[in-house]
Write an enzyme that holds these catalytic residues in place. Structure first.
Site, PDB file in Angstrom:
ATOM      1  N   ASP A 432       9.112   4.298   4.165  1.00 34.76           N
ATOM      2  CA  ASP A 432       9.696   3.938   2.879  1.00 34.76           C
ATOM      3  C   ASP A 432       8.577   3.417   1.972  1.00 34.76           C
ATOM      4  O   ASP A 432       7.466   3.137   2.443  1.00 34.76           O
ATOM      5  CB  ASP A 432      10.774   2.874   3.115  1.00 34.76           C
ATOM      6  CG  ASP A 432      11.430   2.423   1.822  1.00 34.76           C
ATOM      7  OD1 ASP A 432      11.640   3.265   0.938  1.00 34.76           O
ATOM      8  OD2 ASP A 432      11.721   1.224   1.681  1.00 34.76           O
ATOM      9  N   PHE A 596      24.967  -1.404 -12.941  1.00 32.24           N
ATOM     10  CA  PHE A 596      24.109  -0.284 -12.572  1.00 32.24           C
ATOM     11  C   PHE A 596      24.690   0.446 -11.362  1.00 32.24           C
ATOM     12  O   PHE A 596      25.154  -0.174 -10.410  1.00 32.24           O
ATOM     13  CB  PHE A 596      22.705  -0.783 -12.247  1.00 32.24           C
ATOM     14  CG  PHE A 596      21.759   0.301 -11.802  1.00 32.24           C
ATOM     15  CD1 PHE A 596      21.003   0.997 -12.723  1.00 32.24           C
ATOM     16  CD2 PHE A 596      21.626   0.628 -10.460  1.00 32.24           C
ATOM     17  CE1 PHE A 596      20.136   1.999 -12.315  1.00 32.24           C
ATOM     18  CE2 PHE A 596      20.767   1.632 -10.044  1.00 32.24           C
ATOM     19  CZ  PHE A 596      20.020   2.308 -10.982  1.00 32.24           C
ATOM     20  N   THR A 650       9.519   1.778 -14.700  1.00 34.51           N
ATOM     21  CA  THR A 650       9.845   1.726 -16.122  1.00 34.51           C
ATOM     22  C   THR A 650      11.349   1.623 -16.345  1.00 34.51           C
ATOM     23  O   THR A 650      12.145   2.142 -15.568  1.00 34.51           O
ATOM     24  CB  THR A 650       9.317   2.985 -16.839  1.00 34.51           C
ATOM     25  OG1 THR A 650       9.869   4.143 -16.211  1.00 34.51           O
ATOM     26  CG2 THR A 650       7.802   3.048 -16.754  1.00 34.51           C
ATOM     27  N   ASP A 837      12.320  -1.089   5.527  1.00 33.48           N
ATOM     28  CA  ASP A 837      12.683  -2.510   5.500  1.00 33.48           C
ATOM     29  C   ASP A 837      14.076  -2.773   4.949  1.00 33.48           C
ATOM     30  O   ASP A 837      14.525  -3.916   4.945  1.00 33.48           O
ATOM     31  CB  ASP A 837      11.676  -3.292   4.650  1.00 33.48           C
ATOM     32  CG  ASP A 837      11.819  -2.995   3.158  1.00 33.48           C
ATOM     33  OD1 ASP A 837      11.771  -3.921   2.355  1.00 33.48           O
ATOM     34  OD2 ASP A 837      12.008  -1.814   2.805  1.00 33.48           O
TER      35      ASP A 837
END
Length: 1099
Positions: A432, A596, A650, A837
């Site tokens: 990852d 979100f 960003t 993780d």
């Protein structure tokens, strides 16, 4: 629809018709989707001419003319299907048995259909259906199935089943050889150790279940909201705000909850932990209250209330909770070394049968030959050593203990003790990015307004602009309030530009400070147990304030606005307050919040300024989602690419001013969509999208996720060790590419091929052609393009990707990560390791041959699900180079030596039987056989787990040594054959020597040969050892002492008077020297003439 149109070369009508028939047959068997369980298309009997099997490197003209010249990829092997009896013998019986067992299990454990449900408050008698018991059970067995279940798990393996049959045969008088305990004692010891280990694991599971089932929630917070931690559910450690049903907050007392006539309608249990649809209805009010319920109103099981107190109504119980439904039983991982040893065990069994048949044949099949055959099988049964499994399991436990005690990798935990050797056989490492290669600590680095950009060294300019903007605002407010003060004339053009920039900076910073889901939290000074007291005792100073949010990016943005002067000081469900650089408090009413999601890739908030009554819709999100929402501009795409190349994450920030009428119209449509029971998500999204038009682009923010310590040298070490590294991340392509280069996953001098986005078969075909022409370059591909390539060109894509020195897959879902791991296993047959993780890495970790979890900011879910848990990515290097190497080398030596110990005594038995007219009479009986495999040789043989061929420092300094391990040369049929020849030579020398040197009594043969056998084993251990450890010396002396001491008690087998004579000593010494000295000479010559690579470095 155009993407679904197949592309074919121009052919005759007959050829087209034939291909269509074949294609229809193929697609009907393939099933929907690339991830479905379907027969591989590379095992078709016929080669249809559709595009799936067209060779790559065809030019674009090749779609019209298939006679052009082109190069072809190596084709997938097309295997002939086996039919009839051939299919049944070659594995069909196993498939049929498995299918029947699965069918019976499904019949016995048929799952109840999941349905939506209505739950009444305080009225359980109104529930029409029965739901699962509200408890979680992770135990494998119960009190009745424990013993049968453990025994089945053991005897389904060939080795243990073989010894069970051999032991049971001793109850038949005609087949009995020696004493019962000779066979039953070792088998009983193996089973006792296994049952004890399973009992301990089962008890631990019972305790964990009991602890989980005893956890309850208590009561409701006064403010109607609380924070929860979901790290054990989704791997995220940040607190999440949860909201109570608003109409219940107006009740005078908690007891009134049971007196109202209300119910909750909820959707059926689902896997998705990020969504929920339901309604709360109160019928005894006028008019009836209908309130929509969403994910922010839920508390899933396995989450923790971190702040506030809660009372709730239970909707899902037991097996229907999200945490249980998302818990998949990890596969039972078996190491490659265990599989290799299993193959060698089968070879030994064939040798055992062959030897027994030869002995019976040499007997001339006299008398009841089948009984003689079975007795020979029993006599030579030590060819397959039962102690092999015990020694290897104890060795694995020792390796795990050594790993956890290594002070160079503190905090490392071995959770799966069965596969430490896998650490030394890895070829592919899939990692990852966020939190694994990076620290998951976000730092604000860049603010871009289109015409001007601010970095870390110019943040003071933003602070000055912000001070100027709020100073002017206060002056204007003061000027408008004082009627006598005339309006000031605008200054010259230069100040106009300055005011324009200040205004834009002010709007951008204010948008960042308002558009988020962050909540400031203040720690209580006193005891936190009493909610009422804690409210009064809270310290609201800046030093006592911490921010909580569902994403560290959010916290970084709000901390940055605080650093430049605009501070978020408080927030609740309906409002938030900001403090300006001048100390003024600005209050904003929160009208709507749009969280979100991975689908929308953006979040928004609608607020009303209390001082001006202006309503503003703020939104921020990924550039791919916001580019079509904001007004036309010519800089966003370019600057997003520039920031991504710098390794920055960003976010695009935009706003839209709303009139009161516009908002009221939106609110009515939005509330109506939220109450819908069918397609609620789509309807709500459609209403929100009606606002997302022509928004004003305010700014572009850049946040940096810093690399973990020593990531670069660790990746370079792994690459030098011959390990191919794939980075699988959910981040955007540009950021993933930048991190790959900054971490030296891809060297700066190395070419990188960015796979263009493809959506159809033809596009994938052409792009694979372009990729095929590249040599020795890293591949960067997005998850969507990967899905298309795997759908149509699975074999070709994997073969090309495996040739790359590094691969970066961005925008990957957790399911895709696991799918990539399985593809590498299937197509390459090499060992894979996955490291991550977060909770989104668990599926990848469990699918890999070896899973490594890092305890990071995203919680412990990956760490708990992994086979090995570490605290830093840099620890991977030592875990593989040192412990992986040692575990594999030691287990290979240990396994082959245990087999040698059984082969040598079986050879002696064969020689003995041959000399005495092929009689099926045992050479050694009773305690001699048990003692040989235990106290006389066990400690020196097991001490091989302390051996090492190179020092840890040397293994870390020269990672190239790791490449030899992946070839499997330490344990192969070649090395096995060498040990077989050694065993035959030594067994023959020991037995023939004893027969030549024995005098008048047979008992002298037993004494001389057995003593020489024990001494030979001790010397062979010394011959095998490469680096001596003081415990090895102790093991040698202890075993020798035990044997010498036991001679006084073995009157039944030895003549005590004879074994104390000089004759006995010199005969035993002579036989032992002849059996061992040539091997020492050969080993010395080999090390001189053809030394291994590690010995060159050591010298």
């Amino acid at each position: 629809m155009a993407d679904q149109i197949p592309l074919y070369p121009v052919r005759s009508a007959a050829a087209v018709a034939a291909a269509n028939r074949k294609r229809a047959a193929y697609f009907s068997s393939a099933g929907p989707g690339p991830g479905a369980d379907r027969p591989s298309r590379y095992q078709l009997e016929d080669e249809s001419a559709h595009l799936d099997e067209m060779p790559l490197m065809m030019s674009e003209e090749g779609f019209e003319n298939d006679e052009s010249d082109y190069h072809t990829l190596p084709r997938a092997r097309i295997t002939r299907r086996k039919r009839g009896l051939e299919w049944f013998v070659c594995g069909g019986w196993k498939f049929l048995c498995t299918s029947c067992c699965d069918w019976l299990i499904n019949i016995c454990q048929r799952k109840r259909e999941l349905k939506a449900r209505t739950v009444w408050l305080g009225c359980p008698e109104k529930c029409e259906e029965k739901h699962p018991r509200n408890s979680i059970k992770n135990q494998k067995y119960n009190i009745f199935t424990f013993i049968p279940g453990v025994l089945y798990e053991q005897f389904k393996f060939f080795l243990n089943l073989y010894f069970l049959i051999v032991s049971c045969s001793q109850f038949v008088p005609a087949l009995k050889i020696g004493y019962l305990y000779t066979y039953w004692a070792p088998l009983g010891f193996v089973l006792a150790v296994t049952i004890m280990r399973e009992a301990v694991d089962e008890f631990r599971r019972f305790q964990r279940d009991k602890e989980v089932n005893s956890q309850l929630y208590s009561k409701l917070t006064v403010r109607g909201s609380c924070f929860i931690r979901t790290d054990q559910l989704d791997g995220e450690t940040d607190w999440k705000l949860k909201v109570a049903v608003s109409c219940t907050q107006r009740l005078p007392a908690l007891g009134d909850l049971f007196s109202i006539n209300a119910y909750v309608y909820a959707q059926k249990p689902q896997l998705d932990i990020h969504s929920f649809e339901g309604t709360f209805t109160r019928e005894d009010s006028d008019p009836p209250v209908h309130e929509s319920l969403s994910i922010e109103n839920t508390l899933w099981a396995s989450t923790v209330v971190a702040s506030g107190t809660v009372i709730g109504v239970v909707i899902y119980t037991g097996k229907e909770t999200r945490s249980v439904m998302n818990t998949s039983n990890p596969k039972n991982k078996v190491g490659l070394l265990d599989l290799e040893l299993n193959q060698l065990t089968k070879a030994l069994f064939l040798a055992l049968v062959a030897l027994s048949v030869v002995m019976v044949t040499l007997q001339g099949f006299a008398g009841p030959w089948y009984r003689s055959l079975f007795r020979f099988l029993l006599l030579f049964s030590y060819i397959i050593p039962i102690s092999l499994r015990v020694n290897l399991d104890m060795g694995k436990a020792a390796y795990g203990w050594m790993i956890m005690r290594d002070e160079h990798i503190p905090g490392t935990v071995v959770r799966t003790s069965t596969i430490p050797e896998e650490l030394g056989r890895l070829v592919y490492l899939l990692t990852d990015k966020t939190g694994t290669l990076t620290q998951n600590e976000m730092v604000f680095k860049r603010l871009h307004l289109g015409t001007v950009s601010y970095g870390t060294d110019t943040m003071d300019e933003i602070q000055n602009h912000l001070v100027n903007a709020y100073t002017q605002t206060q002056c204007q407010a003061g000027g408008s309030s004082a009627a006598s003060t005339p309006p000031r004339k605008a200054p010259s053009s230069a100040p106009k530009v300055r005011r324009s920039v200040s205004s834009r900076v002010h709007e951008a910073v204010k948008a960042v400070a308002l558009c988020h889901n962050v909540t400031p939290v203040y720690e209580a000074r006193g005891a936190a147990g009493e909610t009422e007291v804690a409210e009064a005792d809270q310290d609201f100073s800046d030093d006592n304030r911490t921010y909580q949010a569902s994403s560290p990016d959010e916290v970084a943005l709000v901390q940055w606005t605080e650093s430049v002067g605009l501070t978020l000081v408080s927030r609740d469900l309906t409002s938030m307050q900001l403090r300006t650089p001048g100390g003024q408090i600005l209050t904003y009413c929160i009208l709507q919040t749009f969280p979100f999601t991975s689908e929308s890739k953006r979040m928004g908030v609608i607020v009303r300024d209390e001082s001006t009554a202006e309503i503003t819709f703020y939104m921020k999100g990924a550039d791919v989602a916001m580019a079509s929402i904001v007004q036309y501009n010519d800089w966003l795409e370019e600057e997003c690419g520039n920031m991504a190349r710098e390794g920055l994450r960003t976010l695009v920030v935009a706003k839209r001013a709303l009139t009161e009428e516009q908002y009221q119209d939106f609110e009515s449509r939005y509330n109506q969509a939220k109450l819908s029971l069918h397609d609620r998500t789509l309807k709500v999204a459609a209403v929100v999208e009606s606002l997302e038009r022509e928004m004003e682009l305010l700014c572009l923010t850049g946040v940096e996720d810093q690399l973990q310590a020593d990531v670069r040298p660790t990746l370079e070490m792994l690459r030098n060790a011959g390990i191919k590294i794939w980075m699988l991340t959910g981040d955007k392509l540009e950021t993933a590419t930048c991190i790959a280069k900054s971490s030296h996953l891809v060297s700066r001098t190395q070419d990188t091929h960015v796979f263009r986005p493809v959506t159809s078969r033809g596009e994938a075909h052409l792009e694979l052609n372009a990729f095929r022409r590249k040599h020795d370059c890293a591949l960067v591909i997005s998850g969507d393009s990967l899905e298309v390539c795997l759908k149509y060109y699975e074999h070709e894509f994997v073969e090309l990707a495996c040739q790359c020195p590094a691969v970066v897959c961005c925008r990957c879902s957790p399911t895709q990560k696991a799918h990539i791991v399985k593809l590498l296993q299937q197509h390459t047959g090499r060992r894979t390791c996955a490291i991550g993780d977060g909770g989104n890495d668990v599926s990848m970790i469990q699918a890999a041959d070896c899973g490594i979890g890092i305890e990071g900011k995203e919680g412990r879910q990956a760490s708990l699900a992994a086979d090995f848990s570490i605290t830093r990515f840099k620890h991977v290097g030592r875990l593989l180079m040192v412990h992986g190497r040692s575990s594999y080398k030691r287990s290979a030596a240990l396994g082959q030596f245990v087999m040698h110990r059984g082969l040598i005594i079986s050879t002696m038995q064969a020689v003995f039987s041959s000399v005495f007219y092929f009689a099926s009479v045992p050479l050694y009986q009773g305690f001699l056989m048990v003692g040989y495999a235990t106290v006389y040789t066990m400690f020196p043989v097991f001490s091989l787990v302390l051996d090492q061929d190179v020092k840890p420092e040397m293994a870390m300094l020269y990672p190239e040594l790791y490449k030899d391990l992946t070839k499997g040369r330490s344990l192969s049929f070649k090395t096995f054959l060498v040990w077989v020849l050694i065993s035959i030579y030594q067994g023959g020398i020991l037995m023939f020597g004893a027969l030549v040197l024995f005098e008048s009594e047979f008992v002298h043969v037993v004494a001389i040969s057995f003593t020489a056998l024990v001494l030979t084993e001790l010397l062979m251990v010394a011959l095998t050892v490469r680096t001596w450890h003081w415990l090895m010396v102790v093991a040698q002396l202890l075993s020798l002492g035990c044997y010498v001491a036991s001679l006084a008690f073995l009157n039944e087998y030895f003549d005590v008077a004879f074994i104390t004579t000089v004759t006995f000593v010199w005969k035993v010494s002579a036989i032992t020297v002849v059996s061992c000295l040539p091997l020492y000479v050969l080993k010395y010559l080999k090390r001189k003439l053809s030394p291994p690579s590690y010995s060159k470095l050591s010298s």
